[in-house]
Each structure stands twice: as structure tokens, then as C-alpha cells.
Design a protein around this motif. Structure first.
Motif, short mmCIF file in Angstrom:
data_model
loop_
_atom_site.label_atom_id
_atom_site.label_comp_id
_atom_site.label_asym_id
_atom_site.label_seq_id
_atom_site.Cartn_x
_atom_site.Cartn_y
_atom_site.Cartn_z
N ASP A 33 0.89 -1.16 -0.07
CA ASP A 33 0.04 0.07 0.03
C ASP A 33 0.96 1.14 -0.01
O ASP A 33 1.76 1.47 1.01
CB ASP A 33 -0.95 -0.03 1.08
N THR A 35 -0.25 4.45 0.00
CA THR A 35 -0.88 5.54 0.29
C THR A 35 -0.07 6.86 0.91
O THR A 35 -0.06 7.81 0.58
CB THR A 35 -2.00 5.37 1.24
N VAL A 354 -9.62 3.82 10.37
CA VAL A 354 -9.13 4.49 8.83
C VAL A 354 -9.09 3.17 8.09
O VAL A 354 -9.61 3.16 6.88
CB VAL A 354 -7.82 5.13 8.83
N ALA A 355 -8.51 2.18 8.62
CA ALA A 355 -8.41 0.78 7.94
C ALA A 355 -9.80 0.53 7.40
O ALA A 355 -10.36 -0.04 6.35
CB ALA A 355 -7.87 -0.33 8.53
N ASN A 358 -11.54 2.60 4.74
CA ASN A 358 -11.00 2.06 3.16
C ASN A 358 -11.65 0.83 2.83
O ASN A 358 -12.05 0.60 1.77
CB ASN A 358 -9.54 2.11 3.45
N LYS A 359 -11.51 -0.07 3.83
CA LYS A 359 -12.14 -1.60 3.54
C LYS A 359 -13.39 -1.43 3.05
O LYS A 359 -13.70 -1.97 1.95
CB LYS A 359 -12.17 -2.23 4.73
N GLY A 361 -14.97 1.10 1.51
CA GLY A 361 -15.06 2.03 0.48
C GLY A 361 -15.65 3.36 0.61
O GLY A 361 -16.20 3.75 -0.23
N ALA A 363 -13.87 6.07 2.39
CA ALA A 363 -12.84 7.15 2.41
C ALA A 363 -13.09 8.30 1.62
O ALA A 363 -12.81 9.27 2.22
CB ALA A 363 -11.54 6.54 2.21
N ASP A 364 -13.41 8.28 0.19
CA ASP A 364 -13.50 9.57 -0.37
C ASP A 364 -14.72 10.26 -0.20
O ASP A 364 -14.94 11.44 -0.96
CB ASP A 364 -13.43 9.32 -2.19
N VAL A 369 -9.84 11.86 6.31
CA VAL A 369 -9.51 10.69 6.73
C VAL A 369 -7.83 10.92 7.08
O VAL A 369 -7.07 10.99 6.26
CB VAL A 369 -9.40 9.48 5.65
N THR A 371 -3.95 10.66 8.06
CA THR A 371 -2.84 9.73 7.81
C THR A 371 -2.04 9.21 9.10
O THR A 371 -1.07 8.40 8.75
CB THR A 371 -1.96 10.27 7.02
#
Ligand code: ADP
Ligand code: MG
Length: 393
Positions: A33, A35, A354-355, A358-359, A361, A363-364, A369, A371
Motif C-alpha cells: 500500500d 498511500t 481508517v482501515a 478504506n475496507k 469504500g 474514504a472519498d 481521513v 494519515t
């Protein structure tokens, strides 16, 4: 807080020293990853677009414990970084040496040199001033964009800032822009959803949020200690005996401050803590003797949805349940969706949360979110992050 940022510092013709967080997963010599590398690119590109600049980049990778170790070389990261940047990245032979100094001094305008892993030297984590001075000598300006390590006072994150004109990159600027108002002057109503496994790791955040929050949802493994305080049966769920009094005093303080606290109203239980355990719905606050609370149930989720309806600021830290196991992921997934659907300003922080975002879907569709897992937690606790404090003017 007056943060000096990369846009208000003159970079023209300068050799810029930047600290980034390129601590990415690497397997069989390949970056997984990426990112974290991508999140630093806007700042890096901006610096390189300024007239006559060159760049010395530093990061840590893993835990080589202060010793040189080829297993923790930045080499695979240099390759991926170069691909993403679309430009050659030279990898320095070391962190501190005459050879590296020569490599730095040979840099021409537009060129990029990545230092070896700064944690090859124990002086990095002990924030040794002589070591920091040597790093500082590589640049004329220092930019920090490593939010993930901003809560650590290390030589490359804090020490160097004492010897060079310093500023934050776009990533740190964005993190601060979203987190600072939450503790300062959030748009109201402000709702916090705090989950995760332990009261002990989240109590400081909870206490800190009492100052500005209107509603706090407490879920995840730590909720059972609070339910226990209220006299409920919690079966075999997680309980931190040592934190019962702390939890009690938190609930008292919340009442005094008129902060409403939402605790689980129902659950999804299991007879054993196992990936393949059967999900057993528990339609009451009380949990039968033989069950472990693994996730929140539909009534709880409805209460969270209701609290979020009018919220103008939302922060979420910590999963609602054991989301790593598919049968107990529903609560976390639903909350991720609710946060994404929220009209207010939405912020998610914490490694596992956060995981999860993302998992599943979402996040956007969330405004920010974070870092930095540990760094975002310390920020919410109201602690000063040394890597950011060093950039304030
Ligand atoms: P974050 O990294 O987002 O700050 P934490 O590290 O505090 O979150 O907590 C995440 C962990 O909490 C996850 O591994 C999750 O499985 C665990 N957890 C959540 N709910 C429960 C529960 N009911 N029982 C045990 N563990 C839980
Ligand atoms: Mg975690």
C-alpha cells in the motif's frame, strides 16, 4: 496556533530538506500500500516546481532499532517513490557520512535525493542535537510533512526545526486544519463516535472531547466497562476492572457538562472470540452470561443515526465492533456509511478506523481521513505534537 506553511516560505534557489512518512508495508522487496508516499507528493511536487530548488528527502521505515540493517533499507521505497513522482530519485548510501554530504552537495536544481532510513541511527529517536544539526546541514529550509510521526520528538521531526527556517507541508497543514477546530471551536452540534478495544487507550480522548462535544457515542470493546458501571450484565465481554472508577467518573463529568453519552442499546454476541463464531443477536442492553459482545446492534445504530442527523462536526475514532471478522463488521460498516452520508464536517482518525473506512469504500466521501493513527489520537487528546509545535512561529 500559527502554523508556518510551505506556501509562505521562500524556496527559490534553495536546497530543501523534507521529512515525510514513507513507512509503508514492504514485502519481498516490493512496496504494498503506497498511500503514504502518494500523500506526500503534492508537497514534493510543489517544492520542485519552485525555481531552482533541489530536494533531500528523509523518512524512517520499520524499526531497525538504531542499527544499519539492509532489511530496512529505503531501496524498495526509493523505487516506488521514483515511479510515482515520474522522476529519478537517487538513494543515498547512508544517513550521515562524508559520502552523503558529497551526494547532497552535488545535487542540481530539480534533483531528488532520498536518505537512507533515519532510524539506522539511535540518535534519531533520542533526538540528539548533534545528529539533528548534521541533518539540518543538508538543507537551507526544512519542511515537515510527516503527520504520522508528528507526535514523536525525533531528530528528523523536531530537532532539525531548531536549526533551519521551517514550515509544514500540505499534508500536515490539512491535518491541522481539520483537527484543530474540533478542540477549539467546532461547528455545533459536535458529535464524537469513539470505539475500539480499550478504555485505557481512549479515556484521554473522551475526557478531552468533553470540552467541546455535544454528544459522545461510546462503542466497541470499551463500551462494556461503561455498561458495567451502569449496573448492566455484560456476559463475557471485554472488561477493564482497573478502569471502572475512571469510567464512572467520566460519566459523572459528562452529566455535569450536559454532554449526552450514547452507549450500546443492543448487541451482536458470540460464544467465543473467533472468526467463524456464529453471530447471536442480543436485543437488550444486558448481555447473557455465556456471550461476548462483539458488535453493536440495530437499535444502537439507529440512535447513532439520530445523533448524526443534525451534527455539523463529526469525529470518529475506533471501530464499533470486531470488524476484522465479517460476521461482526456490520456496526462498523454502517457507521462508516452514516459518517460518509453526514452533511457536517467529517473527520476519521485512528489506524483501525481508517482501515475500516478504506475496507468498506467510504474514504472519498469523508472530508478528512487522517494519515496518522497515534498522532491523530494525541491531537484529539489535546496534547501538543512536538513535530508541529516546532513549526509554529
Ligand atoms: P483505532 O486504531 O481506530 O484507534 P483501536 O485500536 O482502539 O482503534 O481499536 C481497534 C480494535 O478494537 C479492533 O481490532 C477491533 O477488533 C477491536 N474491538 C472493537 N470492538 C470490540 C469488541 N466488542 N470486543 C473486542 N475487541 C473489539
Ligand atoms: Mg488501533
Amino acid at each position: 496556533m500559527k502554523l508556518q506553511t510551505v506556501k509562505n516560505i521562500d524556496l527559490t534557489g534553495k536546497r530543501v530538506l523534507i521529512r515525510v512518512d514513507f513507512n509503508v508495508p514492504v514485502k519481498d522487496g516490493k512496496v504494498g500500500d503506497d498511500t503514504r508516499i502518494k500523500s506526500a507528493l503534492p508537497t514534493i511536487r510543489y517544492i520542485l516546481e519552485q525555481e531552482g530548488t533541489s530536494l533531500v528527502v528523509m523518512s524512517h521505515f520499520g524499526r531497525p532499532k538504531g542499527k544499519k540493517n539492509p532489511d530496512f533499507s529505503m531501496a524498495p521505497i526509493a523505487d516506488r517513490f521514483s515511479e510515482l513522482l515520474g522522476k529519478e530519485v537517487k538513494l543515498a548510501s547512508d544517513v550521515i557520512s562524508d559520502e552523503v554530504t558529497a551526494q547532497v552537495e552535488a545535487l542540481k536544481s530539480g534533483e531528488v535525493l532520498l536518505l537512507e532510513n533515519v532510524r539506522f541511527y539511535k540518535e534519531e529517536e533520542s533526538n540528539d542535537p548533534e545528529f539533528a544539526k548534521k541533518l539540518a546541514a543538508y538543507g537551507e529550509v526544512y519542511i515537515n510533512d510527516a503527520f504520522g510521526t508528528a507526535h514523536r520528538a525525533h531528530a528528523s521531526t523536531e530537532g532539525v526545526a531548531h536549526y533551519l527556517p521551517s514550515a509544514a507541508g500540505f499534508l500536515i497543514e490539512k491535518e491541522v486544519k481539520f483537527f484543530a477546530p474540533l478542540l477549539d471551536n467546532p461547528e455545533k452540534p459536535f458529535v464524537a463516535i469513539i470505539g475500539g478495544s480499550k478504555v485505557s487507550s481512549k479515556i484521554s480522548v473522551l475526557e478531552s472531547l468533553l470540552r467541546t462535544c455535544d454528544t459522545i457515542v461510546i462503542a466497541g470493546g470499551m463500551a462494556y466497562t461503561f455498561l458495567k458501571v451502569q449496573g448492566h450484565a455484560i456476559g463475557k465481554s471485554l472488561l477493564e476492572e482497573d478502569y471502572i472508577e475512571v469510567a464512572r467518573s467520566f460519566l459523572d463529568k459528562a452529566k455535569e457538562k450536559n454532554v449526552s453519552v450514547i452507549l450500546p442499546l443492543d448487541h451482536v454476541g458470540a460464544t467465543k472470540f473467533d472468526q467463524n463464531a456464529e453471530a447471536v443477536p442480543v436485543d437488550s442492553v444486558d448481555i447473557p452470561e455465556d456471550l461476548i459482545g462483539m458488535d453493536v446492534g440495530p437499535k444502537t445504530l439507529a440512535a447513532v443515526a439520530d445523533a448524526l442527523k443534525s451534527a455539523r462536526s463529526i469525529v470518529w475514532n475506533g471501530p464499533m465492533g470486531v470488524f476484522e471478522f465479517d460476521s461482526f463488521a456490520e456496526g462498523t460498516k454502517k457507521v462508516a456509511q452514516m459518517v460518509a452520508d453526514c452533511e457536517g464536517v467529517t473527520v476519521v482518525g485512528g489506524g483501525d478506523s481508517v482501515a475500516a473506512v478504506n475496507k468498506f469504500g467510504y474514504a472519498d466521501r469523508i472530508d478528512h481521513v487522517s494519515t496518522g493513527g497515534g498522532a491523530s489520537l494525541e491531537f484529539l487528546e489535546g496534547k501538543e505534537l512536538p513535530g508541529i509545535k516546532a513549526l509554529e512561529k
